[in-house]
Design a protein around this motif. Structure first.
Motif, PDB file in Angstrom:
ATOM      1  N   LYS A  35     -27.144 -28.800  -0.109  1.00 20.09           N
ATOM      2  CA  LYS A  35     -27.578 -27.974  -0.782  1.00 20.09           C
ATOM      3  C   LYS A  35     -29.277 -28.297  -0.118  1.00 20.09           C
ATOM      4  O   LYS A  35     -30.131 -29.051   0.180  1.00 20.09           O
ATOM      5  N   GLN A  36     -30.181 -27.143  -0.954  1.00 19.14           N
ATOM      6  CA  GLN A  36     -31.762 -26.743   0.096  1.00 19.14           C
ATOM      7  C   GLN A  36     -32.140 -27.980  -0.540  1.00 19.14           C
ATOM      8  O   GLN A  36     -32.302 -27.960  -2.602  1.00 19.14           O
ATOM      9  N   VAL A  37     -33.721 -28.636  -0.403  1.00 19.96           N
ATOM     10  CA  VAL A  37     -34.502 -29.523  -1.649  1.00 19.96           C
ATOM     11  C   VAL A  37     -35.524 -28.896  -1.340  1.00 19.96           C
ATOM     12  O   VAL A  37     -35.910 -28.734   0.105  1.00 19.96           O
ATOM     13  N   THR A  38     -36.847 -29.450  -2.103  1.00 23.53           N
ATOM     14  CA  THR A  38     -37.668 -29.008  -1.642  1.00 23.53           C
ATOM     15  C   THR A  38     -38.662 -30.060  -0.831  1.00 23.53           C
ATOM     16  O   THR A  38     -38.220 -31.224  -2.116  1.00 23.53           O
ATOM     17  N   ALA A  39     -38.981 -30.113  -0.110  1.00 24.84           N
ATOM     18  CA  ALA A  39     -39.187 -31.835   0.442  1.00 24.84           C
ATOM     19  C   ALA A  39     -40.564 -32.321  -0.327  1.00 24.84           C
ATOM     20  O   ALA A  39     -41.434 -32.073  -0.928  1.00 24.84           O
TER      21      ALA A  39
END
Length: 403
Positions: free
Chosen positions: A215-219
């Motif tokens: 999944k895409q995450v916010t760093a």
């Protein structure tokens, strides 16, 4: 017009409601149309010729077509089918792929239908594989995921690495990538810009690294951009969440080829990879002397353990009567009759209770976990203290008859 004696086919698992003659101006033959329905416990799937559009599907739901010919044998493609609810559709796996061909069809053993196939490249070409290697498959929406073959001069794979920095997120990081070529050489590392990036593309990246999902995450602040890494691609997205990034159902544009947009280092793609989309582990233990029972619970969602204290979950305790062979009967207990609750739910021991009934009435004991009215562990294998042979093939509590 001379009519032949007609024999209208009955769809297996269903029945004919009505039929009528139909002479279309676009067809040479006179035909019969039948309208079918399925018996209880079956699900109707429309014939392909009456499913060209949503409007066509609704207007001609359950229709079947029989051409009035001498042999009067209807084409199965022209008839609806009655199937078990939720069963997959049979696939006509393509015989040919780009510069390759099908060598084997693979059946779903449960439903006895073809839904995958193995492929091979023509001589002189190299395969761009799916995440299942040389195997392609069809999806429930009737689209295909197929390998394809390329000239070795054009062939390459994409290698990915996660750079986590000092972040404590598990299996997560900024992504860097490079191309590996047929001659064994590799290109320079580059970053991807997160413009139009989506979840299925994150999954494609993670599958390339051996995980099942992503999944895409916010760093976070400790997952800083990779220093000195140029952007190489942008507009990375996939239409299906079962691919590798080289799939025809994924898109990636060379960075700068459109002249816009410009991406900043903070826009480097960041993903988290995991193997379990959703998993519920339920255990059980019992202190023989005191009758204390423990039911620990662990829930993973997208690879992350969920906090259960504030969730609407509850436990049901029960007993098992073992019968001849591998048969058994189960029953749920009633609080105040069979057990008393012993404290609140805890992260370490889960739910706690003390059995107050007669242990000799049962051969072993179990617990089930519910969220509202929905059972969270429908195929348990560790939620009881019964003999090991009752835990095979997905757990003894499968197909339970609760009293």
């Amino acid at each position: 017009k001379q009519w032949y004696q007609r024999r209208v086919a009955i769809t297996a698992g269903g029945y004919l409601m009505r039929e009528w003659e139909w002479n279309s101006e676009y067809e040479q033959e006179y035909t019969y149309i039948g309208e079918y329905r399925c018996n209880p416990g079956f699900e109707l799937r429309n014939a392909k010729i009456f499913s060209a559009s949503e409007e066509d599907y609704k207007e001609k739901y359950g229709w079947g077509k029989c051409i009035d010919e001498e042999d009067n044998t209807p084409d199965p493609e022209n008839l609806p089918r009655c199937v078990q609810p939720g069963s997959p559709e049979p696939c006509n796996m393509p015989e040919k792929i780009l510069n390759g061909y099908r060598v084997e069809e693979i059946k779903n053993e449960m439903y006895d239908i073809v839904e995958q196939a193995r492929y091979r490249c023509n001589s002189g070409y190299m395969m761009s594989e799916t995440w299942k290697g040389d195997i392609g498959w069809c999806r429930s929406d009737r689209t295909f995921e197929l390998p394809y073959c390329m000239d070795p001069k054009e062939w390459h794979t994409v290698e990915f690495e996660l750079v986590s920095g000092f972040s404590k997120m598990e299996n997560a990081g900024r992504v860097r990538a490079r191309h590996n070529y047929a001659d064994g050489s590799s290109g320079d590392w580059y970053a991807g810009c997160d413009d139009h990036f989506n979840g299925p593309a994150a999954g494609a990246i993670c599958r390339s690294m051996g995980f099942r999902h992503g999944k895409q995450v916010t760093a976070d602040k400790k997952m800083k951009p990779i220093s000195g890494l140029p952007f190489g691609i942008t507009n990375i997205f996939c239409y299906h969440d079962d691919t590798l990034i080289m799939s025809p159902s994924c898109n990636a544009d060379k960075y700068g080829q459109l002249g816009w947009p410009i991406c900043t280092p903070e826009e480097q793609i960041a993903v988290q990879c995991f193997n379990e989309m959703w998993k519920v582990d339920v255990g059980f233990s019992m202190v023989e002397r005191s009758g204390k029972m423990f039911c620990p619970v662990k829930v993973l969602k997208e690879g992350k353990e969920m906090k259960l204290k504030n969730m609407d979950i509850r436990v049901e305790w029960g007993g098992v009567h073992l019968e001849s062979g591998d048969d058994y009967k189960t029953e749920y207990f009633k609080e105040g009759v069979h057990y008393t609750t012993n404290g609140k739910f805890s992260l370490k021991k889960g739910f706690k209770a003390r059995f107050t009934g007669d242990k000799k009435e049962y051969d072993c004991f179990f617990c089930d976990i519910y969220m509202g009215e929905h059972i969270m562990n429908p195929w348990p294998d560790k939620n009881h203290n019964c003999p090991a042979e009752y835990s095979e093939d997905g757990g003894m509590m499968e197909d339970m008859d609760m009293n």
